[in-house]
Design a protein around this motif. Sequence first.
Motif, PDB file in Angstrom:
ATOM      1  N   LEU A 775       0.813  -1.201   0.000  1.00  0.00           N
ATOM      2  CA  LEU A 775       0.000   0.000   0.000  1.00  0.00           C
ATOM      3  C   LEU A 775       0.860   1.270   0.000  1.00  0.00           C
ATOM      4  CD1 LEU A 775      -3.365   0.249   1.597  1.00  0.00           C
ATOM      5  CD2 LEU A 775      -1.881   2.179   1.922  1.00  0.00           C
ATOM      6  N   ALA A 776       2.060   1.180   0.578  1.00  0.00           N
ATOM      7  CA  ALA A 776       2.938   2.362   0.602  1.00  0.00           C
ATOM      8  C   ALA A 776       3.199   2.853  -0.826  1.00  0.00           C
ATOM      9  CB  ALA A 776       4.261   2.023   1.294  1.00  0.00           C
ATOM     10  N   THR A 777       3.292   1.926  -1.769  1.00  0.00           N
ATOM     11  CA  THR A 777       3.539   2.322  -3.169  1.00  0.00           C
ATOM     12  C   THR A 777       2.234   2.625  -3.904  1.00  0.00           C
ATOM     13  OG1 THR A 777       5.493   0.897  -3.167  1.00  0.00           O
ATOM     14  CG2 THR A 777       4.694   1.636  -5.307  1.00  0.00           C
ATOM     15  N   LEU A 778       1.216   1.779  -3.715  1.00  0.00           N
ATOM     16  CA  LEU A 778      -0.051   2.003  -4.426  1.00  0.00           C
ATOM     17  C   LEU A 778      -0.696   3.332  -3.998  1.00  0.00           C
ATOM     18  CD1 LEU A 778      -1.817  -1.505  -4.407  1.00  0.00           C
ATOM     19  CD2 LEU A 778      -0.153  -0.572  -6.028  1.00  0.00           C
ATOM     20  N   ALA A 779      -0.399   3.773  -2.768  1.00  0.00           N
ATOM     21  CA  ALA A 779      -1.044   4.988  -2.260  1.00  0.00           C
ATOM     22  C   ALA A 779      -0.433   6.266  -2.803  1.00  0.00           C
ATOM     23  CB  ALA A 779      -0.962   5.006  -0.732  1.00  0.00           C
ATOM     24  N   VAL A 780       0.703   6.165  -3.487  1.00  0.00           N
ATOM     25  CA  VAL A 780       1.388   7.390  -3.935  1.00  0.00           C
ATOM     26  C   VAL A 780       0.474   8.282  -4.766  1.00  0.00           C
ATOM     27  CG1 VAL A 780       3.225   8.274  -5.431  1.00  0.00           C
ATOM     28  CG2 VAL A 780       3.718   6.453  -3.798  1.00  0.00           C
ATOM     29  N   VAL A 781      -0.213   7.688  -5.755  1.00  0.00           N
ATOM     30  CA  VAL A 781      -1.049   8.513  -6.634  1.00  0.00           C
ATOM     31  C   VAL A 781      -2.288   9.042  -5.896  1.00  0.00           C
ATOM     32  CG1 VAL A 781      -2.311   8.629  -8.813  1.00  0.00           C
ATOM     33  CG2 VAL A 781      -0.148   7.375  -8.688  1.00  0.00           C
ATOM     34  N   PRO A 782      -3.048   8.190  -5.176  1.00  0.00           N
ATOM     35  CA  PRO A 782      -4.193   8.742  -4.434  1.00  0.00           C
ATOM     36  C   PRO A 782      -3.785   9.878  -3.481  1.00  0.00           C
ATOM     37  CG  PRO A 782      -4.321   6.360  -4.464  1.00  0.00           C
ATOM     38  CD  PRO A 782      -2.999   6.723  -5.105  1.00  0.00           C
ATOM     39  N   GLY A 786      -4.894  14.099  -3.856  1.00  0.00           N
ATOM     40  CA  GLY A 786      -5.978  14.513  -2.957  1.00  0.00           C
ATOM     41  C   GLY A 786      -7.094  13.492  -2.882  1.00  0.00           C
ATOM     42  N   GLY A 787      -6.782  12.248  -3.271  1.00  0.00           N
ATOM     43  CA  GLY A 787      -7.813  11.201  -3.251  1.00  0.00           C
ATOM     44  C   GLY A 787      -7.915  10.512  -1.901  1.00  0.00           C
ATOM     45  N   SER A 788      -8.737   9.479  -1.856  1.00  0.00           N
ATOM     46  CA  SER A 788      -8.956   8.727  -0.617  1.00  0.00           C
ATOM     47  C   SER A 788      -8.602   7.269  -0.854  1.00  0.00           C
ATOM     48  CB  SER A 788     -10.433   8.784  -0.208  1.00  0.00           C
ATOM     49  OG  SER A 788     -10.860  10.117  -0.128  1.00  0.00           O
ATOM     50  N   ILE A 789      -8.285   6.565   0.233  1.00  0.00           N
ATOM     51  CA  ILE A 789      -8.012   5.127   0.131  1.00  0.00           C
ATOM     52  C   ILE A 789      -8.945   4.429   1.110  1.00  0.00           C
ATOM     53  CG2 ILE A 789      -6.285   3.311   0.431  1.00  0.00           C
ATOM     54  CD1 ILE A 789      -4.160   5.452  -0.129  1.00  0.00           C
ATOM     55  N   TYR A 790      -9.570   3.364   0.659  1.00  0.00           N
ATOM     56  CA  TYR A 790     -10.451   2.564   1.504  1.00  0.00           C
ATOM     57  C   TYR A 790      -9.888   1.147   1.455  1.00  0.00           C
ATOM     58  CZ  TYR A 790     -13.570   6.541   0.732  1.00  0.00           C
ATOM     59  OH  TYR A 790     -14.104   7.795   0.662  1.00  0.00           O
ATOM     60  N   LYS A 791      -9.873   0.481   2.615  1.00  0.00           N
ATOM     61  CA  LYS A 791      -9.246  -0.843   2.631  1.00  0.00           C
ATOM     62  C   LYS A 791     -10.154  -1.840   3.332  1.00  0.00           C
ATOM     63  CE  LYS A 791      -4.825  -2.820   4.195  1.00  0.00           C
ATOM     64  NZ  LYS A 791      -5.166  -3.364   5.508  1.00  0.00           N
ATOM     65  N   TYR A 792     -10.416  -2.969   2.655  1.00  0.00           N
ATOM     66  CA  TYR A 792     -11.275  -4.020   3.211  1.00  0.00           C
ATOM     67  C   TYR A 792     -10.483  -5.318   3.145  1.00  0.00           C
ATOM     68  CZ  TYR A 792     -14.296  -0.262   1.728  1.00  0.00           C
ATOM     69  OH  TYR A 792     -14.816   0.991   1.520  1.00  0.00           O
ATOM     70  N   TYR A 999      -1.585   2.337   5.592  1.00  0.00           N
ATOM     71  CA  TYR A 999      -2.960   2.810   5.435  1.00  0.00           C
ATOM     72  C   TYR A 999      -3.281   3.860   6.500  1.00  0.00           C
ATOM     73  CZ  TYR A 999      -8.069   2.600   5.822  1.00  0.00           C
ATOM     74  OH  TYR A 999      -9.399   2.932   5.908  1.00  0.00           O
ATOM     75  N   LEU A1000      -2.950   3.536   7.750  1.00  0.00           N
ATOM     76  CA  LEU A1000      -3.231   4.486   8.834  1.00  0.00           C
ATOM     77  C   LEU A1000      -2.425   5.768   8.660  1.00  0.00           C
ATOM     78  CD1 LEU A1000      -3.347   2.059  11.880  1.00  0.00           C
ATOM     79  CD2 LEU A1000      -5.262   3.172  10.726  1.00  0.00           C
ATOM     80  N   ARG A1001      -1.205   5.640   8.191  1.00  0.00           N
ATOM     81  CA  ARG A1001      -0.360   6.826   7.986  1.00  0.00           C
ATOM     82  C   ARG A1001      -1.037   7.811   7.054  1.00  0.00           C
ATOM     83  NH1 ARG A1001       3.480   7.169   4.636  1.00  0.00           N
ATOM     84  NH2 ARG A1001       3.875   9.310   5.236  1.00  0.00           N
TER      85      ARG A1001
END
Length: 1151
Positions: A775-782, A786-792, A999-1001
Amino acid sequence: MNVNQHTPMASPYGQPQPGYGQPGYAPLDGGYPAPYAPYNGPASSYQPGAQPQGPVRGPPTSAPPPVSAPQPYNQYSHSQGDMQNGPPPMTQAPPRSAVSQPYNQGAVNLSGPHPSYPQHYGAPPSVQQVTNQMTGMQITSGPPTPAGPGYAAPPPSYTQAPPPASSAPTQPAPPTGPTASQQYYRGPPLSSQQPSLPPTSQQQFTSSAPQVPPPPVSQPQQSFPPSQPPFSSAPPPVSQPAFTTGPPPPTQGSFPPRGPPPSSQPGSFPPPGPPPTSAPTGQYSSPMPPQQQLPPPQPSPYHSGPPPSTTQMPPTSMAQSNHLPPGPQGPLGPLQQPPSQPGMQGAYPPQQNGSFGQVRGPQPGYAGPYPGQPNYGAPAPALAPPTQKRLDPDAIPSPIQVIEDDKAKSTEPFTTGVRGQAPPLVTTNFQVKDQGNASPRFIRCTAYNMPCTADMAKQSQVPLAAVIKPLATLPPDETPPYLVDHGEGGPIRCNRCKAYMCPYMQFIEGGRRFQCGFCSCVTEVPPHYFQHLDHTGKRVDCYDRPELSLGSYEFLATVDYCKNNKLPQPPAFIFLIDVSYNAVKSGMVSIVCQELKTLLDCLPRENPEMDSVVRVGFVTYNKVLHFYNVKSSLAQPQMLVVSDVSDMFVPLLDGFLVNVNESRLVIESLLDQIPEMFADTRETETVFGPVIQAGLEALKAADCAGKLFVFHTSLPIAEAPGKLKNREDKKLIGTDKEKSLFQPQVSFYNTLAKECVAQGCCVDLFLFPNQYVDLATLAVVPVATGGSIYKYTYFQAQSDQERFLNDLRRDVQKPVGFDAVMRVRTSTGIRATDFFGSFFMSNTTDVELAGLDCDKAITVEFKHDDKLSEETGALMQCAVLYTSCSGQRRLRIHNMAVNCCSQLADLYRNCETDTIINFFSKYAFRGVLNNPTKTVRDTLINQCAQILACYRKNCASPSSAGQLILPECMKLLPVYLNCVLKSDVLLPGADVSLDDRSYLRQLISCMDVTETHVFFYPRLLPLIKLESGSLPVAVRDSEERLSKGGVYLLETGLHLFLWVGASVQQELLLNIFGTASFSQIDPTLFDSPTPCALFLTLLSPSCLQLMVVKQEDRAELIFKHFLVEDKSVSGGASYVDFLCHMHKEIRQLLS
C-alpha cells in the motif's frame, strides 16, 4: 484522599500489567517496581533456578547503566518477579491486585533525581501518618497561577494496590483469530498466531528515567547477582512498598473480585504453549519472565525497583539527559541502600514493608507478563513483587471530565468576531455565528495567542499551526459560505501580496483606497467597488458584503483564474474495476456493478433540483484493460481490449465518457453483463500503473478534470509499468531500515502522480487485499492527487458489503472540487513553512490538489520571520481556487485573526490540545518516512516535555519539584500524546501488517481535529437506557472502567465494538440481542438491533462495521487494544505510567 486499596482480583491482564513500569516510565520519582514489568521477549532462556544466559537484560537502573555495554533499551524489561521484597517467599499467593495495576511505588516523591528506593532509616510510619500524607497528594488543579489555573499534579497520589490475587499465572491465551489487529483492520479467518510484540515497541521511552541501582558491576550481564541476600544491609522491611492486608474495598469502578482472570485479557497475550524459542527478530533483549527469572534462592538486591539493565541501548538524545550522573547514587552495590530522599513534601515517606498490616513476603503467583510463559495456568514459583503505591487514576486529568466541562459551559452560539478567542472543543456540539473570522469547522489553530517573537516560540516549543478543512460541510443550522460575483473585474485584491478583500482591509481617504492588513500596502479601490465610509471609518455597505463582514465566503473566478485561460469543462467520473479471480470470487465485482446502477443517479450536483453534469466511463482490467463504449445510440455496450499495457492509450473517444441519463439503458446492460462475462475467469495477475494511465489519458482526451474510482485486489505483479514485488520483511521492523518500507518501491508512481495533478485527475482507491499489496507504493497517486483510500482486508460479501457500499456511496456523492490550488497568506512576521495532508507541491507556497473533497483537512505550520505586535495580532488567509462539480471556477476564502502575546503565560492560556495532537500525529507519521520509529517517538516525548517544562519554569507559581504542574488547557496533552505514541504506526503489535500501518499513515495525514480526536482517544459509551434521544456520558478508555454487568459501545472512527459484560442484566440483553442469556449471544449473527440502531445513528453518521465482543471471548483482545489508558500489548505505556515518565522528563529538563 485515603489510600485506596483495591479489590483483590484477577488483574485483567493475567498479571499486573507488564509494561512500562520501570524503564521508561519511572515513577515520578524514580523507578516503580515490578508489577509493571514490561515484556521482554519470550521466556525461553530462563528456567527457574538457572541464571539467565547471555546478554540478559535486567531491569533498568537508577543510576546510569553500567558502562559495560551500550544498552538497546527495552521497554519490556523487568518482570514483576524481578524484585523480591521482604521475607522469603511464601508458598501461597496473596490476593491479586486491582485491575489497572499502576506502578505503585514506594516513595512517591516526585522530586529530584533520586535513587528510586529511598530508605527510611527509622520506625515505619503509621497507617495514619501515611494516610495523612497522602491527603496532600492528589494532582490538583493547583492555585491559579499567572497563567490561569494550573493543573498541579502533586506528587501523584499513589494509592496502594493490594498484592496480586491468584497464584495461577493465568494469562490469556493468544488470540487464535485475526490476531488483534488483523481483525480490527478486518482480519482473515482467525489463525492462531502469537502476537509477538513488535520490535519497535520496546524502545519507546528509552532509558529516560533515572533508573534503579545496578548490581555490582562485576556481573554486568546478570540481573541478579547470585549470592546476594536481599536487602542485606537493612532489615528487610525497610523501604519496601507497603503491602495491604486483607481484602481492600473495591474502588473506582473496578470489576467485582472474581476468580482467575478471563482468558483473553490484553496487555500480555502469552501463548498457551511453551515459549517461542527465540524472540521475534531480536526484538527484546530478553529479560526474564518474572518468576522464572528469580528463583527463590537468589532474591534480588533491589529494594523495590527494577534491577539494572545492561543490554540496553544507548539512551536517545532526549533520554540521555535523564541519566543521573554516577555519583553517590551511581551504581550502588547490593549492600548499600540509597539514602532517604530529601524534600519529600506531600509524598509518602518511603514505607516499610508492613506499614499497612503485617509484613508480607513476596507473593507467589505472578505470572510472567508475557507471551512465552511456559507455565501458563500452572501455579507459579513462589515469588512475586510487592505491591506498590499507585497513582490514583481518578487523581490525574480525565479526558471525559474535560469534555463534559466544556459541554456544560458552551451553551451559547460561538461567535467568531472576537480575535484570538479559542472555540469550544471538537467534542462539544455548538452553533457558530460567523462575524469576521472563519468558523472552527473550517480552521482550528494550535494557539490563539501567538508568541510575538521567534525566541519565545522556540522557548515554549508549542507548535504554531492551523488545521484547515476548506470545503467542510456545515450543520443544517449554519449558513454555507456566500458566493460573491464581482463581474468581469474579478475579486478585489491587494496589489502587492495579492491577498483577497476581507474584513482586515482598512479603507482610507474616504473609501478611495484600502490598506492591506497583511502587508500594509495601499491599493486603489476600483470605481465600481467604491463606497463611502461612516463616522467610524467603515464602509456603509460593510454588512451587505460578505467579504467585508464574514470570515468565510466564495468569489466567482474569472477566466484569468482558469487553466489556459479558458473556462473548464464539467468533470468526469471513471470507474475502473479489477476483474481478476480474487475480485470475482470475493463478490466485489457483482456488488460494485449492482450498486453503480442506482449510485449513478446520485452524482454530485450544485442544485439538488437539476441533473448532475458529471459524465461517466467504465473500464475493467486484470492483466489487460477492457474499455466500454456505452454511447446512447447503441443497443448493447461494446468492449475494446488494450493488451499492450506498456504503452497505454484510450481506444475510443466518442462513447467512452457519457451522460448518465442519455445512456442509462446501455450502462445498465453493461453493469449486468460484467459479472457474467468474468464469472469463470482464472486470471489471477493484475496491473495497476496502466489502469491509472488509462483514466488519465481519457480525461486528457476529453480535456476535463475528474476522478478515477479504482477497485483493486492484489499486488500488481503482471509485466507492466509500475510492476511491484513483495517486499514485506518483518525482520526490518524496529531497525533503521524500517523506514524504507514506508517509501514507494519504484519511482514510476511519483511521476504518474505529477501528471495526474497537472490534469486535475484525482484517484480514489478501494482495496480488497487478501495479502500484502504494498500500500505504501499504491497509495502514492491517491495521496498526491488529494484522493482517498479505503481498505477491506479479507473482504467477505456478507459481512463487509454494508460498510463498503456506505463508503462508496459517500465517496461518489460528497461535494468535491477539482484542479484546486490552495495558498495560505499571513501578515508580516509569520509565514506558512510546512504542510501536511494529501496533496502535491511543486513549489514552496502552492498546495495543488487534483481533487479536494469536504472531508480533507490540511495542516499548516507557521514560523516567525519577524516580530509580531500585540496590537495588530497575526492574520492568516487561506484561499482555495477550484472547479466546482458543476464546472464553475471559484475561490473559497477563509480568514483568521489571532492574538499575539509577549508573555508565555498568555500563550499557555489559549492553546488547543486537540489541534496540537493533530499536528504532532501528522508530523510524526510523516517522520517515519525518514527516521526510525523510535527516534520519532523520542522526538515527540522530548517536545512535549519541553512544552510542559517551559510552562512549569515560567508560568506556574513556585511549588515543590514533586508536583507535576500542567497548564489548564494542556492538561490532557500527556494522555493524548501517549495515544499517538502507542498507535499502530509508531508502536505496532506483531500482528499489525505493514499495509495496515501505511494505510493508517495516509488516513491520518488528511484528518481534521474531530477525526484525530476520536481516532486516538476512542469514545466508550455505557449503554444504560437506550430509550432517551441523547448519548450517555462516555467513560474513560480503561478496563477498570468497565463493569461486568454492563454493555459498552466503543467508537474509534474506523471501528465500532459492542462489549458485553459476563453478568449483564437480562433485561438489557433482551432489549439488545433478543435473548436473555449471555451464553446464547452469537456475535456473528448480530445486526444492529432496534434500540441500538437509534443509538448507532446518533453516535456516528458514517457506517462503521459493528463487532460484538463478549467478555472473556478471544475477540476481547482486539477491543482492549483501543482501551488507550491501559498498557498496550505492543509495549505502550499506560496513562498513569506515561504521566510519571513525562514528569521525570520535565524535572530532568528543569534540573
